[in-house]
Design an enzyme around this catalytic site. Structure first.
Site, short mmCIF file in Angstrom:
data_model
loop_
_atom_site.label_atom_id
_atom_site.label_comp_id
_atom_site.label_asym_id
_atom_site.label_seq_id
_atom_site.Cartn_x
_atom_site.Cartn_y
_atom_site.Cartn_z
N GLU A 40 0.83 -1.08 0.11
CA GLU A 40 -0.08 0.03 0.12
C GLU A 40 0.79 1.19 -0.09
O GLU A 40 1.87 1.35 0.78
CB GLU A 40 -0.95 0.02 1.28
CG GLU A 40 -1.83 1.17 1.14
CD GLU A 40 -2.66 1.11 2.56
OE1 GLU A 40 -3.82 2.08 2.55
OE2 GLU A 40 -2.49 0.67 3.60
N LYS A 113 -10.20 2.49 -1.98
CA LYS A 113 -10.36 1.96 -0.85
C LYS A 113 -11.71 2.68 -0.30
O LYS A 113 -11.94 3.65 -0.32
CB LYS A 113 -9.32 2.37 -0.06
CG LYS A 113 -8.99 1.85 1.30
CD LYS A 113 -7.57 2.12 1.91
CE LYS A 113 -7.72 1.54 3.43
NZ LYS A 113 -6.19 1.95 4.08
N CYS A 150 -5.91 -2.79 2.49
CA CYS A 150 -5.52 -2.56 3.90
C CYS A 150 -6.86 -2.80 4.66
O CYS A 150 -7.26 -3.91 4.88
CB CYS A 150 -4.56 -1.42 3.99
SG CYS A 150 -3.74 -1.58 5.73
#
Length: 284
Positions: A40, A113, A150
Site C-alpha cells: 500500500e 479503498k 488494507c
C-alpha cells in the site's frame, strides 16, 4: 500462476523507492512472474501518521506519472502489476487507489479503498474520501482480480462481494504495523488476528489470498511485514519475515478453487433470503 510479491522498507526518498521497486519487479519478471503485487502507498512513506495539509502535494492524477512509470515496466516486462497510489481526483478530493496495469502497459482497472480507518497512527480519514467504485473485480490477462486495500481486509463483506462478482483471487496491498506502546503479547495477538481473518476470507470464499505489507520502522511505527499468500482452504503457501525486505515468487494453483468449492459449497448453501439485516448498522 506465478505471483511476485515485494515487501519493502521505504524511506522519504520517493524516487529511490520507485527505483528499487522497479529493480525488484524486473528481477521477478526475469524469474517468470506473471503478476506482481506491491504494498500500500508504495512510492513513499506511510504519511497518515499525522495530519498535514502539505502532504496532499504528494497526490497525483490517475492516469498520471506513476501509472506511466509502472505501465512502462509492465509493458517492457510483460507482467501485470498491482500498484497502490495516492490519487488526486479533483481539488480537495483524494482517494487511496489501487491501479492494475496490464501487460501492454494499459490500465486494466482501478479500485478506490472503501473502508477508511481513523486510529492513532492511521489518520486516513483526513486524507482519503471513501471509494465509490464498489467491489468489482478487475479483468486482466491473468484472471479476474479482486483488489482491495488494507483496512478492507478486516471486512468479510468486502471479500464476499468480490467473490460473488467473480473474483478469482483476493489481493490486499497493505500498510500495517504495531503500536510501539503495546505489550509484545498484544502486538503478536494483533498480527495473528490480521492474518487469521484474511485466511478466513480465503476459506469462506474458496479463493487464494495475496497480502503484501510494508516492513521496517517509519516515524516510530514498526511495520510488521509478514506478507503472505494463502490457498483457497486458508493454507499458507508463503509467509514473509516480520523484519526483512522480500521479493519472491509464489506459485498458486488457480484451478484448485473449483475443487475446493465442490467440497465446501458455501455459495450454494447461503440463505440469501434471510440476510436482509446485514445492510443495517446495528440491529436493536
Amino acid at each position: 500462476m506465478k505471483i511476485g510479491i515485494i515487501q519493502q522498507h521505504n524511506t522519504a526518498d520517493r524516487e529511490d523507492n520507485k527505483r528499487r521497486l522497479a529493480e525488484k519487479i524486473r528481477q521477478l519478471a526475469q524469474q517468470g512472474a506473471e503478476l506482481v503485487v506491491l504494498q500500500e502507498l508504495h512510492n513513499g512513506l506511510y504519511f497518515c501518521q499525522d495530519e498535514n495539509v502539505d502532504t496532499f502535494n504528494q497526490a497525483e492524477p490517475i492516469p498520471g506519472p506513476s501509472t506511466e512509470f509502472y505501465g512502462a515496466l509492465a509493458k517492457e516486462l510483460q507482467v501485470v502489476i498491482v500498484t497502490s497510489l495516492f490519487e488526486r481526483r479533483a481539488p480537495g478530493l483524494y482517494h487511496n487507489t489501487a491501479v492494475v496495469l496490464e501487460k501492454d502497459g494499459s490500465m486494466a482497472g482501478k479500485y478506490r479503498k472503501m473502508h477508511i480507518p481513523d486510529d492513532p497512527g492511521y489518520y486516513e480519514k483526513f486524507y482519503f474520501t471513501p471509494g465509490d467504485l464498489g467491489f468489482q473485480p478487475i479483468n486482466t490477462s491473468v484472471g479476474r482480480l479482486g483488489v482491495l486495500v488494507c483496512w478492507d481486509q478486516w471486512y468479510p463483506e468486502a471479500a464476499r462481494l468480490m467473490a460473488l462478482a467473480g473474483a478469482e483471487l483476493l489481493i490486499y496491498p497493505t500498510a500495517i504495523g504495531y503500536d510501539p506502546h503495546d505489550t509484545k503479547d498484544e502486538q503478536e495477538r494483533q498480527r495473528m488476528a490480521w492474518q487469521t481473518v484474511q485466511r478466513g476470507h480465503a476459506v469462506a470464499n474458496g479463493l487464494p489470498v495475496v497480502t503484501v505489507n510494508r516492513v521496517g520502522e517509519e516515524d516510530g511505527v514498526p511495520f510488521w511485514g509478514t506478507s503472505f499468500v494463502a490457498g483457497p482452504q486458508g493454507e499458507l503457501l508463503y509467509e514473509a519475515p516480520k523484519d526483512q525486505e522480500v521479493e519472491t515468487i509464489v506459485e498458486v494453483d488457480m484451478q484448485r478453487s473449483e475443487q475446493v468449492r465442490r467440497w465446501w459449497p458455501f455459495l450454494r448453501d447461503r440463505r440469501i433470503e434471510a440476510y436482509e439485516n446485514i445492510t443495517k448498522r446495528f440491529i436493536d
